[in-house]
Design an enzyme around this catalytic site. Sequence first.
Site, mmCIF file in Angstrom:
data_model
loop_
_atom_site.group_PDB
_atom_site.id
_atom_site.type_symbol
_atom_site.label_atom_id
_atom_site.label_comp_id
_atom_site.label_asym_id
_atom_site.label_seq_id
_atom_site.Cartn_x
_atom_site.Cartn_y
_atom_site.Cartn_z
ATOM 1 N N ALA A 115 0.858 -1.191 0.000
ATOM 2 C CA ALA A 115 0.000 0.000 0.000
ATOM 3 C C ALA A 115 0.896 1.245 0.000
ATOM 4 O O ALA A 115 2.090 1.161 0.318
ATOM 5 C CB ALA A 115 -0.932 0.006 1.203
ATOM 6 N N PHE A 116 0.324 2.383 -0.358
ATOM 7 C CA PHE A 116 1.150 3.580 -0.553
ATOM 8 C C PHE A 116 1.849 4.025 0.725
ATOM 9 O O PHE A 116 2.830 4.765 0.682
ATOM 10 C CB PHE A 116 0.311 4.725 -1.141
ATOM 11 C CG PHE A 116 -0.394 5.580 -0.124
ATOM 12 C CD1 PHE A 116 -1.633 5.217 0.366
ATOM 13 C CD2 PHE A 116 0.197 6.736 0.354
ATOM 14 C CE1 PHE A 116 -2.279 5.991 1.314
ATOM 15 C CE2 PHE A 116 -0.443 7.521 1.295
ATOM 16 C CZ PHE A 116 -1.682 7.144 1.784
ATOM 17 N N LYS A 117 1.356 3.569 1.878
ATOM 18 C CA LYS A 117 1.952 4.017 3.142
ATOM 19 C C LYS A 117 3.428 3.625 3.263
ATOM 20 O O LYS A 117 4.190 4.260 3.980
ATOM 21 C CB LYS A 117 1.133 3.502 4.308
ATOM 22 C CG LYS A 117 -0.232 4.175 4.329
ATOM 23 C CD LYS A 117 -1.096 3.724 5.467
ATOM 24 C CE LYS A 117 -2.380 4.523 5.515
ATOM 25 N NZ LYS A 117 -3.311 4.168 4.414
ATOM 26 N N ASP A 118 3.838 2.577 2.540
ATOM 27 C CA ASP A 118 5.247 2.191 2.552
ATOM 28 C C ASP A 118 6.156 3.319 2.044
ATOM 29 O O ASP A 118 7.299 3.428 2.477
ATOM 30 C CB ASP A 118 5.479 0.970 1.645
ATOM 31 C CG ASP A 118 4.906 -0.317 2.232
ATOM 32 O OD1 ASP A 118 4.898 -0.470 3.469
ATOM 33 O OD2 ASP A 118 4.472 -1.180 1.436
ATOM 34 N N LEU A 121 6.627 5.472 5.092
ATOM 35 C CA LEU A 121 7.078 4.805 6.320
ATOM 36 C C LEU A 121 8.434 4.122 6.165
ATOM 37 O O LEU A 121 9.209 4.060 7.122
ATOM 38 C CB LEU A 121 6.009 3.824 6.803
ATOM 39 C CG LEU A 121 4.879 4.534 7.561
ATOM 40 C CD1 LEU A 121 3.646 3.658 7.681
ATOM 41 C CD2 LEU A 121 5.346 4.988 8.947
#
Length: 485
Positions: A115-118, A121
């Site tokens: 997901a784009f959160k990688d 993060l």
Amino acid sequence: MRYISTRHGSQGSPAPLNFEEVMLAGLARDGGLYLPESWPHFSKAEIAALQGKPYVEVAFQVMRPFVGTAFDEPTFRRLIAEAYASFETPDVAPLKALGDSGLHLLELFHGPTLAFKDVALQLLGRMLDHTLVQRGQHATIVGATSGDTGSAAIEAVRDRKTIDIFMLHPHGRVSEVQRRQMTTVLAPNVHNIAVQGTFDDCQDLAKACFNDLAFRDRHALTAVNSINFARVMAQIVYYFWAALKLGAPDRPVAFTVPTGNFGNVYAGYAARQMGLPISHFVVAANANDILPRFFERGAMTMTGVTPTLSPSMDIQISSNFERLLFDLYSRDGKALAEAMTVFRATGTLKVGANALGGVRALFDSGRLDDEGTLVAIADCRKRFGEIIDPHTAIGYAIAQQHRRDAAVPMIVLATAHPAKFPDAVEKAIGLRPVLPPRLADLYERTERVEGLPNDIAALESLIDDRMAAHDGSRVAGRPQVKVST
Ligand SMILES: *Cc1c(COP(=O)(O)O)cnc(C)c1O
């Protein structure tokens, strides 16, 4: 670069902070969100100079003004290179044209947890670790997740000696892929906790830890949720990257963003403030439509949360929206603090006609229900041969209703890999998307997770116990470097 709170000037407001302090603090002590005192500006020539550069170089140039002296140049370049080496492609975020429709997908899901959160993060985990080693400190992350954030945060800090992470999820209420992505990480600094309760209960427990100041200080609690400015910073990069691919700075582009907490689309707004030619944004929501209602009526009104096929957008309030409101309140932190107090008390926040006119010039918005989401997944596959996840599908459908100018390319942010939401995709197209090779054995991996009643005392003693056991077992491994400042 110095950072201020969106509520600066109100009671308890901190003095302006530098990047490291903002990254470690997360939320400001006055309850506001940090942002730069002023945006760095990129001239046309400076943007043109980024054309054709690799992702990591664009990342370095775009983020350098924000970090100031927190990292020297070789260190910052190394942290960026390491963060994005964890992605499946050196492009990090590939841009795909959908035929000659003028629509493009910006694929942000090629990181470790799909997901784009990688994107943010993976970098934040490394920046935090580096800073903590420099300072000879240890930090404890406590967070609650309904899915994507938990696995991305765990993956970002696994095996770090400077950080322990306690991630709460509601027992039996996250999807199997999402749970396994968290619980199969067996690193000693990762603690998965399944709470007998709902996501809201988890969030309340995490908040209660932060509000217990003695506890908070004892473990140096820190948060990596989407209000951390370092996450916004890392997300600004791919707006530049995508616009450059389509001809920036000579040609404007538009973006459609599947939105929950408004962190992702706010990063796009920041890119525009920095000089990137973006004609407009489309805020795409599911049935949880607090933002479309705001853009239509000029009033933000809290309601309950409706579960949907796009769970990462199931929000009651978009926490990062306060950063945009700060500009709508002419950067008057005191007035905004008062408005937010009224909002918490009454559930409604209104803005004037002038401010509303200003945001409407820049933001379109729309909503799509679950039925429409399934139709959109099927439509994209039929017309363009692309299988998209339910969050991306909402963006894909709503983008097409808000092409203000057919000559301006419309970039839809593809925020998750379809295999992360296999049930919804199968329902739409009759095919089950497969996990990429590196996650292919996810269903065979060993899980480790602890159960916990919905009880703050139980949580705090669990964290106390784990940290005590941990300290004893690795005294020699603790960072010894002393703070230099
Ligand atoms: C977190 C998430 C979103 C929402 O992003 P915000 O920054 O909260 O607006 C959308 N799609 C997916 C797949 C997500 O994981």
